[in-house]
Design an enzyme around this catalytic site. Sequence first.
Site, PDB file in Angstrom:
ATOM      1  N   HIS A 199       0.841  -1.201   0.000  1.00  0.00           N
ATOM      2  CA  HIS A 199       0.000   0.000   0.000  1.00  0.00           C
ATOM      3  C   HIS A 199       0.880   1.257   0.000  1.00  0.00           C
ATOM      4  CE1 HIS A 199      -3.668   2.347   1.336  1.00  0.00           C
ATOM      5  NE2 HIS A 199      -2.697   3.174   1.682  1.00  0.00           N
ATOM      6  N   GLU A 200       1.878   1.283   0.899  1.00  0.00           N
ATOM      7  CA  GLU A 200       2.756   2.464   0.977  1.00  0.00           C
ATOM      8  C   GLU A 200       3.647   2.574  -0.255  1.00  0.00           C
ATOM      9  OE1 GLU A 200       1.979   4.644   3.106  1.00  0.00           O
ATOM     10  OE2 GLU A 200       0.703   3.288   4.261  1.00  0.00           O
ATOM     11  N   HIS A 232       2.025   4.350  -2.994  1.00  0.00           N
ATOM     12  CA  HIS A 232       2.069   5.817  -2.832  1.00  0.00           C
ATOM     13  C   HIS A 232       3.289   6.425  -3.503  1.00  0.00           C
ATOM     14  CE1 HIS A 232      -1.319   7.137  -0.466  1.00  0.00           C
ATOM     15  NE2 HIS A 232      -1.132   6.190   0.439  1.00  0.00           N
TER      16      HIS A 232
END
EC number: 3.5.1.88
Length: 196
Positions: free
Chosen positions: A147-148, A151
């Site tokens: 998820h990170e 980003h």
Amino acid sequence: MILPIVGYGDPVLRKVGEVITTDYPNLKETIANMYETMYNAYGVGLAAPQVGLAIRLFVIDTAPFSDDEELKEDEQKSLKGFKKTFINPRIVKEEGEEWSFNEGCLSIPDVREDVYRKPTVTLEYCEEDFVMKTEVFDGLIARVIQHEYDHIEGILFTDKISSLKKRLIQKKLKNITEGKTFQEYRMKFASAKKGR
């Protein structure tokens, strides 16, 4: 120092982060601020673009997930002790059968959707000492990393849901872009005249 978290719609969330070097200005301070900001917002991960910096850096502390009694004891234990800084990470491979988990994001408040990801990820990265490591992560830790990592690639979890689900949350996303959302933590919005 607690930084404002950049809301959905800000162009910085769509930029691919730049690789940083040991002489990146105020790096230790930036990392400390990111942890403080993440804890203040009760997050388990925070990427640099979420505080307005288009660089390849994110921080994770999965301790809040360790309270989930549905998890096995050994996974609870590994989640409790997992706190790490990732500098210039690169996913080498993702393996296994995709599984679904209900994800949220500090930049997209009040929106949660099921996202499918692979359970195991091999990552090359540096910690604060800039020594390159290669490590394999799995389960919820792998998911938070993915998820990170998205980003710093300019990807949001909402990009990974069906077009029908995207249509259903369109109004919420528009409200976030316009700053029409209230959170307990400070945010900065793309088209609001001024953040709070």
